[in-house]
Design an enzyme around this catalytic site. Structure first.
Site, PDB file in Angstrom:
ATOM      1  N   ILE A 249       0.799  -1.213   0.012  1.00 29.72           N
ATOM      2  CA  ILE A 249      -0.129  -0.109   0.015  1.00 29.72           C
ATOM      3  C   ILE A 249       0.741   1.012  -0.144  1.00 29.72           C
ATOM      4  CG2 ILE A 249      -1.567   1.301   1.099  1.00 29.72           C
ATOM      5  CD1 ILE A 249      -2.851  -1.422   2.317  1.00 29.72           C
ATOM      6  N   GLU A 292       1.891  -3.833   5.620  1.00 34.17           N
ATOM      7  CA  GLU A 292       1.031  -3.263   4.436  1.00 34.17           C
ATOM      8  C   GLU A 292       1.414  -4.106   3.244  1.00 34.17           C
ATOM      9  OE1 GLU A 292       4.650  -0.336   4.596  1.00 34.17           O
ATOM     10  OE2 GLU A 292       3.319  -1.605   5.958  1.00 34.17           O
TER      11      GLU A 292
END
Length: 374
Positions: A249, A292
């Site tokens: 991300i 992430e």
């Protein structure tokens, strides 16, 4: 295999030589009745009520057939003898008594009701065979030996009296005891089966938890390495394409710093839900392998499938419009991904393949993020 099938069948009504009438057809039908009765008893170890009902109906249907068949045997030799009418009344009382027990126990569980019916059936059937049927059988045997019906009946009365009466009482008492102990054993077995099923559920849940990321419910890093090795070996054997999508991300730390870790967790959950929605094929395996960082393994597809899937994932995640106002590429959450698709050789390993995917991901980040490199 079902758990109950691992146990030896419980014999709630054992066949006894004393039940033999000497009339082959009648004895064989009695054995079938007893076999069905034992089958009904063992069905109580199961939870499926339809199986219990099915076995009960099978027993009731066969009992009705047997009564008619048996009556035909008696009538062939005894015609309209008063004993025949008495015997028919006994048969006719059977089903109403069973229905009476069911009605009386309508507020109880099916298992409890069938237990009481079994206790009734055992005593009724044992007495009916060893007393009423054998009495008529003795008469028929005497008639076949040339005796007149009155003399044959007297012989039968003598044979059924005295020590035979004591034996009948002893057998009935013994079968009451056997059936009570067998019912108790059935209850214990059912409890054991239920405990085993519950343990299996717990073990299955523990296994699921051990391979699942607790926040996103995707597969975790531990299972990633295990499944990667398994699927890689399979692709080598089958000479199939093996693909990996590795993505991060973009600017996730800025999202956490701006909105707090609670919002960060919400974003991760939404991304995971998006991945589950998009990656629906049996050969798509989705993992959260870091904070992430996510990975998707794809097998048995062509070389373009992984790139197309990565682009679709990027598009769907953008469509979620998860706020990330301080991201340097978008006001909403985006991803950067590296994609590798190869037909693996014996020299390819999890380390070598992941290094290639990681290089492509690093390249995507170096070029400004919100990019897919294949």
């Amino acid at each position: 295999m079902k758990e109950e099938n691992k146990f030896e069948a419980i014999v709630i009504f054992p066949w006894n030589k004393n039940f033999e009438t000497g009339i082959k057809q009648v004895d064989e039908e009695h054995k079938t009745l007893i076999k069905l009765l034992n089958k009904l008893a063992n069905s109580l170890t199961q939870d499926e009520t339809f199986e219990i009902e099915e076995t009960f109906n099978e027993l009731a249907k066969y009992a009705d057939y047997h009564f008619k068949s048996e009556e035909a045997v008696w009538e062939k030799h005894l015609k309209d003898n008063v004993l025949i009418n008495f015997h028919k009344k006994s048969h006719n009382s059977f089903l109403p008594k069973v229905l009476e027990i069911r009605e009386k126990n309508k507020d109880k569980t099916l298992h409890e009701t069938i237990e009481e019916i079994l206790m009734f059936l055992i005593r009724w059937l044992a007495f009916h065979i060893i007393d009423e049927d054998k009495r008529l059988a003795y008469i028929i045997h005497s008639i076949k030996d040339g005796k007149q019906i009155d003399e044959a009946q007297l012989i039968s009365d003598n044979q059924m009296g005295g020590s035979m009466r004591v034996l009948i009482d002893a057998i009935l008492s013994m079968y009451d005891n056997i059936s009570s102990k067998a019912i108790k054993l059935i209850r214990e077995r059912k409890a054991r089966i239920e405990a085993q099923r519950e343990l299996q559920k717990i073990n299955k849940e523990l296994e699921r938890l051990s391979i699942t990321d607790q926040l996103t419910n995707l597969y975790n890093r531990r299972f990633f390495e295990e499944l990667f090795q398994r699927e890689l070996q399979k692709s080598k054997r089958n000479k199939n394409i093996f693909s990996v999508i590795l993505f991060d991300i973009d600017y996730f730390k800025k999202l956490n710093d701006t909105y707090g870790h609670g919002k960060g967790d919400e974003a991760l959950i939404k991304v995971a839900q998006c991945l589950k929605k998009v990656c629906k094929r049996p050969n798509d395996f989705v993992f959260r392998i870091g904070g992430e960082e996510f990975t998707i393994i794809i097998t048995n597809e062509d070389a373009h499938t992984a790139t197309n899937l990565a682009q679709l994932i990027s598009k769907e995640i953008k469509a979620l419009k998860i706020d990330n106002i301080n991201s340097e590429v978008s006001a909403y959450l985006t991803i950067s991904a590296g994609v590798i698709s190869i037909k693996p050789t014996q020299y390819d390993t999890i380390e070598s393949i992941m290094q290639q995917a990681d290089k492509k991901l690093y390249q995507a980040k170096s070029l400004g993020r919100n990019i897919i490199i294949d």
